[in-house]
Design a protein around this motif. Structure first.
Motif, short mmCIF file in Angstrom:
data_model
loop_
_atom_site.label_atom_id
_atom_site.label_comp_id
_atom_site.label_asym_id
_atom_site.label_seq_id
_atom_site.Cartn_x
_atom_site.Cartn_y
_atom_site.Cartn_z
N GLY A 144 0.82 -1.21 0.00
CA GLY A 144 0.00 0.00 0.00
C GLY A 144 0.85 1.26 0.00
O GLY A 144 0.54 2.23 0.68
N LEU A 145 1.94 1.24 -0.77
CA LEU A 145 2.89 2.35 -0.74
C LEU A 145 2.24 3.68 -1.13
O LEU A 145 1.51 3.77 -2.12
CB LEU A 145 4.05 2.08 -1.70
N ASN A 146 2.54 4.71 -0.35
CA ASN A 146 2.13 6.08 -0.64
C ASN A 146 3.23 6.69 -1.51
O ASN A 146 4.04 7.47 -1.04
CB ASN A 146 1.94 6.84 0.67
N LEU A 147 3.25 6.28 -2.78
CA LEU A 147 4.38 6.56 -3.66
C LEU A 147 4.27 7.93 -4.32
O LEU A 147 3.23 8.30 -4.87
CB LEU A 147 4.47 5.49 -4.74
N TYR A 148 5.38 8.68 -4.26
CA TYR A 148 5.51 9.95 -4.96
C TYR A 148 6.58 9.75 -6.03
O TYR A 148 7.78 9.74 -5.73
CB TYR A 148 5.92 11.06 -4.01
N ALA A 149 6.15 9.56 -7.27
CA ALA A 149 7.09 9.32 -8.38
C ALA A 149 7.45 10.64 -9.05
O ALA A 149 6.56 11.41 -9.44
CB ALA A 149 6.47 8.36 -9.38
#
Length: 226
Positions: A100-105
């Motif tokens: 459930g990564l809160n990813l900022y790409a």
């Protein structure tokens, strides 16, 4: 999708612990023999706005597993320089789902295809052209992420055994953008991390390429910024 903050997040009204003028030698001495999970929990409890940086390299899954078990919604910064292997992209999609990564790409302002067409591909190491390449595809997007998110703590998975530069660092060090870098796994070695991955049955990324490093022992530049 971002997840709800846990109660481990420090109150915005509390005087921040992590500052560039803090006593880092004492903090490193205090936690030198502590488990990575204990260092991670202490950091999350006292940080105002912590972030994680990862490149999803081999064994990075151990660090991501460790931090998201304590703070599932922590912002995870990833610079997609455009030269990743297909296996890396598939690995990232799996971890977004599993953790459930809160990813900022963040991507460079110039795509890999654009760079290759204009400059002829990845330049040779230890040249001015390669310095420009690294700034373009990794340092600029990373700096943009840090400016956007304004963290006080930058959590990362570096270890003392990875190269000569990192051997001279510690668990708590001064980072760029006014941050304190925290490396909870700093005193582990590669075998320790491999055993963690096996014990937790975590999926790993075995086919990885970082065009800004070229060789395993090199730094890409992020840790060298002031």
């Amino acid at each position: 999708m971002a997840r709800t903050s846990t109660n481990l997040a420090a109150s915005k009204d509390v005087e921040p612990l992590f500052r560039h003028d803090m006593d880092l030698p004492s903090l490193n001495a205090r936690f030198r023999n502590d488990k990575p999970s204990e260092i991670m929990r202490f950091t999350i409890e006292h940080a105002r706005n912590p972030v994680v940086f990862t490149n999803f390299r081999p064994l990075a899954v151990a660090f991501l597993h460790l931090v998201t078990r304590i703070k599932p919604d922590i912002p995870v910064i990833w610079v997609d320089h455009g030269y990743n292997t297909p296996e890396t992209y598939r690995h990232i999609e799996r971890l977004i789902k599993d953790f459930g990564l809160n990813l900022y790409a963040y991507a460079p302002k110039m795509s890999a295809a654009h760079y290759n067409a204009v400059y002829g591909g990845i330049p040779a190491l230890d040249t001015p052209e390669h310095d420009f390449f690294s700034r373009t595809v990794k340092l600029e997007p990373f700096n943009r992420a840090m400016e956007d998110l304004q963290p006080d703590v930058w959590l990362n998975g570096i270890r003392h055994d990875q190269n000569a530069h990192r051997k001279g660092l510690d668990i708590f060090t001064k980072g760029s953008h006014g941050t304190i870098r925290v490396a909870p796994m700093f005193h582990l070695n590669e075998l320790d991390v491999e055993e963690y991955v096996v014990e937790k049955e975590l999926p790993d990324n075995d086919v990885y390429f970082d065009p800004t490093k070229g060789e395993e022992h090199r730094e890409c530049g992020l840790l060298l910024q002031k």
